[in-house]
Design a protein around this motif. Structure first.
Motif, mmCIF file in Angstrom:
data_model
loop_
_atom_site.group_PDB
_atom_site.id
_atom_site.type_symbol
_atom_site.label_atom_id
_atom_site.label_comp_id
_atom_site.label_asym_id
_atom_site.label_seq_id
_atom_site.Cartn_x
_atom_site.Cartn_y
_atom_site.Cartn_z
ATOM 1 N N PRO A 1 -23.555 10.971 17.601
ATOM 2 C CA PRO A 1 -24.288 11.003 18.867
ATOM 3 C C PRO A 1 -24.407 9.624 19.514
ATOM 4 O O PRO A 1 -24.313 9.504 20.741
ATOM 5 C CB PRO A 1 -25.658 11.557 18.476
ATOM 6 N N ALA A 2 -24.594 8.584 18.684
ATOM 7 C CA ALA A 2 -24.687 7.230 19.235
ATOM 8 C C ALA A 2 -23.367 6.821 19.885
ATOM 9 O O ALA A 2 -23.348 6.208 20.963
ATOM 10 C CB ALA A 2 -25.062 6.234 18.138
ATOM 11 N N ALA A 3 -22.266 7.182 19.243
ATOM 12 C CA ALA A 3 -20.954 6.838 19.799
ATOM 13 C C ALA A 3 -20.675 7.626 21.074
ATOM 14 O O ALA A 3 -20.117 7.095 22.041
ATOM 15 C CB ALA A 3 -19.871 7.110 18.751
ATOM 16 N N VAL A 4 -21.062 8.918 21.093
ATOM 17 C CA VAL A 4 -20.867 9.725 22.300
ATOM 18 C C VAL A 4 -21.729 9.173 23.434
ATOM 19 O O VAL A 4 -21.291 9.106 24.591
ATOM 20 C CB VAL A 4 -21.203 11.204 22.034
ATOM 21 N N LEU A 5 -22.957 8.789 23.115
ATOM 22 C CA LEU A 5 -23.827 8.184 24.124
ATOM 23 C C LEU A 5 -23.204 6.914 24.683
ATOM 24 O O LEU A 5 -23.199 6.680 25.892
ATOM 25 C CB LEU A 5 -25.199 7.876 23.523
ATOM 26 N N GLY A 6 -22.641 6.098 23.774
ATOM 27 C CA GLY A 6 -21.964 4.888 24.243
ATOM 28 C C GLY A 6 -20.808 5.212 25.166
ATOM 29 O O GLY A 6 -20.603 4.557 26.195
ATOM 30 N N MET A 7 -20.048 6.274 24.821
ATOM 31 C CA MET A 7 -18.921 6.672 25.654
ATOM 32 C C MET A 7 -19.383 7.123 27.040
ATOM 33 O O MET A 7 -18.706 6.886 28.044
ATOM 34 C CB MET A 7 -18.134 7.800 24.972
ATOM 35 N N SER A 8 -20.555 7.756 27.100
ATOM 36 C CA SER A 8 -21.051 8.241 28.395
ATOM 37 C C SER A 8 -21.333 7.099 29.370
ATOM 38 O O SER A 8 -21.367 7.302 30.583
ATOM 39 C CB SER A 8 -22.318 9.085 28.188
ATOM 40 N N GLN A 9 -21.524 5.885 28.822
ATOM 41 C CA GLN A 9 -21.771 4.734 29.700
ATOM 42 C C GLN A 9 -20.540 4.403 30.556
ATOM 43 O O GLN A 9 -20.654 3.737 31.586
ATOM 44 C CB GLN A 9 -22.147 3.504 28.860
ATOM 45 N N ALA A 10 -19.380 4.889 30.128
ATOM 46 C CA ALA A 10 -18.157 4.627 30.900
ATOM 47 C C ALA A 10 -18.237 5.237 32.294
ATOM 48 O O ALA A 10 -17.591 4.754 33.229
ATOM 49 C CB ALA A 10 -16.941 5.181 30.156
ATOM 50 N N PHE A 11 -19.036 6.295 32.442
ATOM 51 C CA PHE A 11 -19.142 6.964 33.741
ATOM 52 C C PHE A 11 -20.114 6.241 34.674
ATOM 53 O O PHE A 11 -20.224 6.594 35.846
ATOM 54 C CB PHE A 11 -19.592 8.407 33.548
ATOM 55 N N LEU B 1 -8.801 7.890 32.450
ATOM 56 C CA LEU B 1 -9.189 6.633 33.109
ATOM 57 C C LEU B 1 -7.976 5.730 33.341
ATOM 58 O O LEU B 1 -7.864 5.086 34.384
ATOM 59 C CB LEU B 1 -10.235 5.904 32.263
ATOM 60 N N LEU B 2 -7.063 5.685 32.381
ATOM 61 C CA LEU B 2 -5.847 4.884 32.551
ATOM 62 C C LEU B 2 -4.988 5.426 33.689
ATOM 63 O O LEU B 2 -4.424 4.655 34.478
ATOM 64 C CB LEU B 2 -5.051 4.869 31.241
ATOM 65 N N LEU B 3 -4.892 6.748 33.811
ATOM 66 C CA LEU B 3 -4.155 7.331 34.935
ATOM 67 C C LEU B 3 -4.818 6.961 36.251
ATOM 68 O O LEU B 3 -4.148 6.632 37.231
ATOM 69 C CB LEU B 3 -4.094 8.855 34.791
ATOM 70 N N GLN B 4 -6.145 7.007 36.279
ATOM 71 C CA GLN B 4 -6.881 6.649 37.486
ATOM 72 C C GLN B 4 -6.634 5.192 37.871
ATOM 73 O O GLN B 4 -6.606 4.846 39.063
ATOM 74 C CB GLN B 4 -8.373 6.894 37.265
ATOM 75 N N ALA B 5 -6.423 4.351 36.860
ATOM 76 C CA ALA B 5 -6.185 2.930 37.104
ATOM 77 C C ALA B 5 -4.735 2.633 37.472
ATOM 78 O O ALA B 5 -4.377 1.479 37.710
ATOM 79 C CB ALA B 5 -6.574 2.120 35.867
ATOM 80 N N GLY B 6 -3.894 3.666 37.519
ATOM 81 C CA GLY B 6 -2.490 3.460 37.867
ATOM 82 C C GLY B 6 -1.622 3.071 36.690
ATOM 83 O O GLY B 6 -0.448 2.730 36.874
ATOM 84 N N ARG B 7 -2.162 3.153 35.482
ATOM 85 C CA ARG B 7 -1.397 2.811 34.276
ATOM 86 C C ARG B 7 -0.890 4.110 33.652
ATOM 87 O O ARG B 7 -1.326 4.553 32.596
ATOM 88 C CB ARG B 7 -2.291 2.013 33.325
ATOM 89 N N SER B 8 0.055 4.726 34.371
ATOM 90 C CA SER B 8 0.471 6.087 34.045
ATOM 91 C C SER B 8 1.060 6.208 32.648
ATOM 92 O O SER B 8 0.755 7.151 31.910
ATOM 93 C CB SER B 8 1.483 6.586 35.082
ATOM 94 N N SER B 9 1.935 5.285 32.272
ATOM 95 C CA SER B 9 2.591 5.374 30.977
ATOM 96 C C SER B 9 1.570 5.327 29.841
ATOM 97 O O SER B 9 1.617 6.140 28.906
ATOM 98 C CB SER B 9 3.605 4.242 30.822
ATOM 99 N N GLU B 10 0.627 4.390 29.934
ATOM 100 C CA GLU B 10 -0.408 4.277 28.907
ATOM 101 C C GLU B 10 -1.305 5.519 28.913
ATOM 102 O O GLU B 10 -1.693 6.033 27.855
ATOM 103 C CB GLU B 10 -1.264 3.034 29.149
ATOM 104 N N GLY B 11 -1.662 5.986 30.114
ATOM 105 C CA GLY B 11 -2.544 7.140 30.212
ATOM 106 C C GLY B 11 -1.933 8.379 29.598
ATOM 107 O O GLY B 11 -2.594 9.117 28.847
#
Length: 520
Positions: free
Chosen positions: A110-120, A158-168
């Protein structure tokens, strides 16, 4: 077998509706059973019940002194509310989750998921990508394949959104490897499938989209009581079938979209509207676009293209200019830019049409996928033809044709062949023009693309329309050449092509045709 044991058994064999009913009728559910109950509610599409069950679990776990468990329940309902657009309630539940998880203080999922939610909540994409990367590492450290799958798929998006298609796309591939293990929970499996397929569509990476949609279809079909996620699966499958020319099958998939999923119902109405538009069912298309709009799906650019095909060129141009002034996600923007090229050329606004093609070119470099490249090449050919440069149109048109053939996209292939035919005819190569036209017409007839067939019967290039409008004023070829800054020989050729395409033999007959079909 008591009711709770029977509910667990139904859950284990993925009989979601039965599990939901049995858990709803049972008393004394444990925290684990409430979690199963919530998942079953989500999977049958009962989202109000899902939130109520998560909140019930929160209260129960909090009363038992299980801060981490209560924080996890608050976290799941908070994140789902945010996804649904309920920012106020979602933010409140996430704040509760953060307080309890921080008070617990352990290194936990849960702590890790909460941390991930900060990305939004951050504005810089690179920072968001890094935050989600930490969640991937935490999932591996804590042995949570659910967290690894969720985080990898979110990082890919997020990588696709940033234009880094290959990585995404590479991250999405990793997420799908996690999913194929069969060890992800049902709810997370559905989320990852939908997210990965949507990510592919944002850059028009249709090879992966097709493969993963087929896998998701098998997953959905193995659970007849599944209500959630199936709508998106059917819509994406229908979109692929539309591209491949399987229009009848596409309609069947759209008709089977579960009415519980309003997003899917809205998108299905939009896709069905485009099919109706292409097949000449204009009244049905109008109704579909109205339904899509009512359900929150933007009916553009399909509605603008419908207006163009109905002869309301200025209305279509007004709609598409408004669309160009708005922000859209990448997939919708690409669709808008391609439609804008066709509509604005028909409206005589070559400058804005050229700007739309430049926008497509930027996306072609960003996405690096065959579909976007083909759309860009096709649009460039349209611009060159409209500018009376048929020789310059052939190279991008042939590049687009090769891609459409490889993609097995018969409708766009036929449209591109007609561009090549126009260019060849303008250059005096009537035999090649006729060959491409015959091939294109055969494809359009097989598809039932009545709108394009009717338009092709009397289709004029934008330059030919300009010439026809001047012919209708009584201007001579010499006067037309002076006004359009062309040679008189070029105007002679345009007038000859107009007569051939319209099946007329005089300037007065061409003028009458133009008025009748709202070309002048």
């Amino acid at each position: 077998m008591d009711a709770i044991a029977e509910a667990r058994s139904a859950y284990d064999v993925r009989r979601w509706a039965r599990a939901y009913e049995l858990f709803a009728a049972a008393d004394g559910l444990s925290a684990d059973d409430l979690d199963r109950y919530a998942v079953a509610a989500m999977l049958v599409g009962r989202m109000d019940d899902y939130h109520a069950i998560r909140e019930r679990a929160y209260e129960q776990l909090l009363a038992q002194g299980d801060l981490l468990g209560a924080g996890g329940a608050a976290l799941w309902t908070g994140m789902q509310r945010m996804v649904e657009g309920d920012v106020v309630a979602g933010g409140g539940w996430l704040a509760r989750a953060a307080r309890l998880i921080e008070e617990d203080g352990t290194d936990s999922v849960p702590a890790a998921v909460l941390g991930m939610s900060q990305a939004f909540q951050v504005t810089e994409l690179d920072q968001a990508i890094a935050i989600v990367g930490e969640a991937v590492a935490a999932g591996r450290r804590l042995g949570s394949r659910d967290l690894v799958g969720l985080a990898l798929h979110q990082q890919g998006l997020l990588l696709l959104q940033a234009g880094r298609s290959s990585e995404g796309l590479s991250r999405l591939d990793e997420a799908m490897v996690e999913l194929s293990s069969g060890e992800l929970s049902p709810m997370v499996t559905g989320i990852v499938y939908c997210g990965a397929i949507t990510g592919c569509w944002t850059v028009y990476e249709l090879g992966r989209a097709e493969q993963w949609t087929a896998a998701m279809t098998r997953w959905c079909d193995s659970q007849p009581e599944l209500g959630n996620f199936t709508g998106e699966c059917k819509v994406r499958r229908a979109e692929l079938k539309q591209l491949r020319g399987d229009w009848t099958d596409a309609r069947e998939d759209l008709a089977r979209v579960n009415q519980v999923d309003l997003w899917a119902v809205g998108v299905a109405a939009y896709v069905r509207g485009n099919l109706d538009r292409l097949q000449g069912h204009f009244t049905d298309a109008e109704e579909c676009f109205t339904e899509a709009s009512r359900l929150g799906t933007d009916p553009q650019p399909g509605l603008a293209l419908l207006r163009l095909q109905q002869g309301s060129v200025q209305a279509a141009a007004a709609m598409i200019r408004r669309c160009l002034s708005e922000e859209q996600d990448d997939a919708k923007r690409i669709e808008v830019l391609f439609a804008a090229t066709e509509i604005l050329l028909a409206a005589g606004d070559a400058k804005t049409a050229a700007a739309a093609v430049e926008g497509l070119s930027i996306f072609a470099k960003k996405c690096r996928t065959a579909v976007v490249g083909a759309l860009c090449d096709q649009a460039q050919a349209m611009i060159q033809l409209a500018g009376d440069h048929p020789e310059a149109a052939l190279t991008p048109a042939r590049a687009a044709l090769r891609r459409w053939v490889e993609l097995r996209a018969p409708y766009q292939e036929a449209r591109t062949r007609l561009l090549i035919a126009d260019a060849c005819r303008a250059l005096g190569d009537g035999e090649s023009a006729d060959r491409e036209t015959v091939t294109a017409r055969a494809t359009l007839e097989k598809l039932g693309a009545k709108t394009d067939l009717q338009r092709q019967d009397g289709q004029l290039t934008q330059r030919e329309i300009e010439v026809l409008r001047l012919v209708a004023t009584g201007a001579t070829n010499r006067a037309i050449a002076a006004q359009l800054v062309l040679s008189e020989r070029t105007v002679d050729r345009h007038v000859s092509n107009i007569f051939i395409k319209l099946g007329v033999s005089s300037r007065s007959a061409a003028t009458a045709y133009g008025f009748e079909h709202k070309l002048v």
